[in-house]
Design a protein around this motif. Structure first.
Motif, short mmCIF file in Angstrom:
data_model
loop_
_atom_site.label_atom_id
_atom_site.label_comp_id
_atom_site.label_asym_id
_atom_site.label_seq_id
_atom_site.Cartn_x
_atom_site.Cartn_y
_atom_site.Cartn_z
N LEU A 159 0.79 -1.23 0.00
CA LEU A 159 0.00 0.00 0.00
C LEU A 159 0.82 1.28 0.00
O LEU A 159 0.38 2.29 -0.56
CB LEU A 159 -0.92 0.03 1.23
N PHE A 160 1.98 1.27 0.63
CA PHE A 160 2.60 2.53 1.01
C PHE A 160 3.82 2.88 0.17
O PHE A 160 4.53 2.01 -0.35
CB PHE A 160 2.98 2.50 2.49
N GLY A 161 4.07 4.19 0.07
CA GLY A 161 5.24 4.72 -0.61
C GLY A 161 5.73 5.96 0.10
O GLY A 161 5.18 6.39 1.11
N ASP A 162 6.78 6.55 -0.45
CA ASP A 162 7.45 7.70 0.16
C ASP A 162 7.34 8.93 -0.74
O ASP A 162 7.23 8.81 -1.97
CB ASP A 162 8.93 7.39 0.39
N GLY A 163 7.40 10.10 -0.14
CA GLY A 163 7.36 11.34 -0.92
C GLY A 163 7.06 12.53 -0.03
O GLY A 163 6.89 12.41 1.17
N ALA A 164 6.99 13.70 -0.68
CA ALA A 164 6.68 14.93 0.04
C ALA A 164 5.94 15.89 -0.88
O ALA A 164 6.21 15.95 -2.08
CB ALA A 164 7.94 15.61 0.56
N GLY A 165 4.99 16.62 -0.30
CA GLY A 165 4.29 17.67 -1.01
C GLY A 165 4.25 18.91 -0.14
O GLY A 165 4.31 18.82 1.09
N ALA A 166 4.15 20.08 -0.77
CA ALA A 166 4.19 21.33 -0.02
C ALA A 166 3.26 22.36 -0.65
O ALA A 166 3.02 22.33 -1.86
CB ALA A 166 5.61 21.88 0.02
N VAL A 167 2.76 23.26 0.18
CA VAL A 167 2.06 24.44 -0.31
C VAL A 167 2.57 25.64 0.47
O VAL A 167 3.08 25.51 1.59
CB VAL A 167 0.52 24.35 -0.15
N ILE A 168 2.45 26.79 -0.14
CA ILE A 168 2.68 28.05 0.56
C ILE A 168 1.35 28.78 0.63
O ILE A 168 0.68 28.98 -0.38
CB ILE A 168 3.74 28.90 -0.13
N LEU A 169 0.96 29.12 1.85
CA LEU A 169 -0.24 29.91 2.09
C LEU A 169 0.16 31.37 2.24
O LEU A 169 1.14 31.69 2.92
CB LEU A 169 -0.95 29.46 3.37
N GLY A 170 -0.62 32.24 1.60
CA GLY A 170 -0.40 33.66 1.75
C GLY A 170 -1.65 34.36 2.25
O GLY A 170 -2.77 33.92 1.97
N ALA A 171 -1.48 35.43 3.02
CA ALA A 171 -2.63 36.20 3.49
C ALA A 171 -3.32 36.85 2.31
O ALA A 171 -2.69 37.25 1.33
CB ALA A 171 -2.16 37.26 4.48
N SER A 172 -4.66 36.95 2.42
CA SER A 172 -5.45 37.44 1.30
C SER A 172 -6.69 38.17 1.82
O SER A 172 -7.19 37.88 2.92
CB SER A 172 -5.87 36.27 0.41
N ASP A 173 -7.20 39.12 1.01
CA ASP A 173 -8.45 39.79 1.35
C ASP A 173 -9.66 38.93 1.02
O ASP A 173 -10.76 39.19 1.52
CB ASP A 173 -8.57 41.12 0.59
N GLU A 174 -9.48 37.93 0.16
CA GLU A 174 -10.56 37.05 -0.26
C GLU A 174 -10.25 35.62 0.17
O GLU A 174 -9.09 35.20 0.15
CB GLU A 174 -10.75 37.09 -1.77
N PRO A 175 -11.28 34.85 0.54
CA PRO A 175 -11.01 33.48 0.99
C PRO A 175 -10.46 32.60 -0.12
O PRO A 175 -11.01 32.55 -1.21
CB PRO A 175 -12.38 32.97 1.45
N GLY A 176 -9.34 31.96 0.17
CA GLY A 176 -8.84 30.87 -0.66
C GLY A 176 -9.18 29.58 0.07
O GLY A 176 -9.87 28.70 -0.45
N VAL A 177 -8.69 29.48 1.32
CA VAL A 177 -9.14 28.41 2.21
C VAL A 177 -10.49 28.86 2.79
O VAL A 177 -10.55 29.79 3.58
CB VAL A 177 -8.13 28.14 3.34
N ILE A 178 -11.56 28.21 2.35
CA ILE A 178 -12.91 28.61 2.76
C ILE A 178 -13.22 28.08 4.16
O ILE A 178 -13.70 28.81 5.02
CB ILE A 178 -13.94 28.12 1.74
N SER A 179 -12.95 26.79 4.38
CA SER A 179 -13.16 26.21 5.70
C SER A 179 -12.34 24.95 5.84
O SER A 179 -11.99 24.30 4.84
CB SER A 179 -14.64 25.90 5.95
N THR A 180 -12.01 24.60 7.08
CA THR A 180 -11.34 23.33 7.38
C THR A 180 -12.10 22.64 8.50
O THR A 180 -12.71 23.30 9.35
CB THR A 180 -9.87 23.55 7.80
N HIS A 181 -12.03 21.31 8.50
CA HIS A 181 -12.77 20.51 9.47
C HIS A 181 -11.90 19.32 9.85
O HIS A 181 -11.53 18.53 8.98
CB HIS A 181 -14.09 20.02 8.87
N ILE A 182 -11.54 19.22 11.13
CA ILE A 182 -10.66 18.13 11.57
C ILE A 182 -11.25 17.42 12.78
O ILE A 182 -11.86 18.05 13.63
CB ILE A 182 -9.23 18.63 11.86
N HIS A 183 -11.03 16.08 12.83
CA HIS A 183 -11.60 15.26 13.90
C HIS A 183 -10.64 14.12 14.24
O HIS A 183 -9.73 13.81 13.47
CB HIS A 183 -12.93 14.64 13.45
#
Length: 314
Positions: A159-183
């Motif tokens: 099932l498993f493999g290796d790797g990495a992914g990245a994002v850069i978040l920047g402050a904004s006047d308009e929503p890019g990230v609308i909502s997050t939900h974690i449990h």
């Protein structure tokens, strides 16, 4: 005072050079390419070299994201790394990455939520930016899962493999990230774990599959309800790349055709916390997303943990 939002301004990804195919695995355990593909959708996965570390993967993905954003390490106000496979107990992988990049002074820390780790990390960075004071955040998911796999157990090693992914978040006047939900619900810890004193994963595959399908379906409905949206309002699903059958079940809940679902599981396998950002980066580089489209990111992992993020692409 206008509210502050965050948006993704760049992505990056990195996969180790070594490719491990289903045919290769058939030489190690009793299995076959047809058996693995029918049950998981996986054909190949990448494996770290003996001298390659989790921070190496994270650095490569981070540098690509920084280059795409036209930023230097000194421009970062926050570094969050999601990983289950750190190179050492401490310092954190985030601190090791910070030193590699040449950033000095920004807060840097790890988050461990297994396969949901990137969603947790994204939610955390989003809140830092919304609170003010943080303008740019690097969020990385990086894993060397091959180092905690029992290569004699065909139920997990395929099932498993290796790797990495990245994002850069920047402050904004308009929503890019609308909502997050974690449990999370630790009552299910024994169904997917690396037991105390051991270094090899154990998994109750059928139980995890059933829980993942049910929980991710509920996660979809929670995210839609929180934003007064219908499934038709979602343009793309960017799911955790655990198993093609789980991905298809979640797409069915949304009523999305698989043409609107980002799938990299066939080439990457399950890269745990790296799978969502790797899939996001892959699709972004192929030009799949258009400005203004809504993306739903979701994941489920050991703990159990689960989470989603609704984004507007820009």
């Amino acid at each position: 005072m206008k509210p502050i939002y965050s948006r993704i301004i760049a992505t990056g990804g990195y996969l180790p050079e070594r490719v491990l195919s289903n045919h290769d695995l058939a030489q190690m355990v009793e299995t076959s390419d047809a058996w693995i593909f029918a049950r998981t959708g996986i054909r190949t996965r990448r494996i770290v070299a003996a001298d390659e570390k989790t921070v190496d993967l994270a650095e490569a993905a981070a540098r690509q994201a920084l280059a795409d954003a036209g930023l230097g390490a000194e421009d970062l106000d926050l570094i969050v790394v999601a990983t289950t496979t750190p190179d050492q107990i401490f310092p954190s992988t985030a601190c090791l990455l910070q030193a590699r990049l040449g950033n000095h002074g920004a807060p840097a820390f790890d988050i461990q939520a297994v396969c949901t780790g990137f969603i947790y990390a994204l939610a955390t960075a989003d809140r830092f930016i919304r609170c003010g004071g943080t303008r740019r955040a690097l969020v990385v998911g990086a894993e060397s899962m091959s180092r905690i796999i029992d290569w004699t157990d065909r139920g997990t090693c395929i099932l498993f493999g290796d790797g990495a992914g990245a994002v850069i978040l920047g402050a904004s006047d308009e929503p890019g990230v609308i909502s997050t939900h974690i449990h999370a619900d630790g009552a299910y810890a024994d169904q997917l774990q690396v037991p105390d004193g051991e270094t090899r994963m154990t998994m109750q595959g059928n139980a995890v599959f059933r829980m993942a399908v049910r929980t991710l379906g509920e996660m979809v409905q929670e995210t839609l309800a929180a934003n007064a949206l219908d499934s038709a309002d979602i343009d793309w699903l960017v799911p955790h790349q655990a198993n093609i059958r789980i991905i298809q079940a979640t797409a069915d809940k949304l009523g999305l055709s698989m043409e609107r679902v980002v799938t990299t599981v066939q080439h990457h396998g399950n890269t745990s916390a790296a799978s969502v950002p790797l899939a996001l980066d892959d699709a972004a580089r192929r030009g799949c997303f258009q400005p203004g489209q809504r993306l739903l990111l979701e994941a489920f992992g050991g703990g159990f943990t689960w989470g989603s993020a609704l984004l507007r692409w820009s």
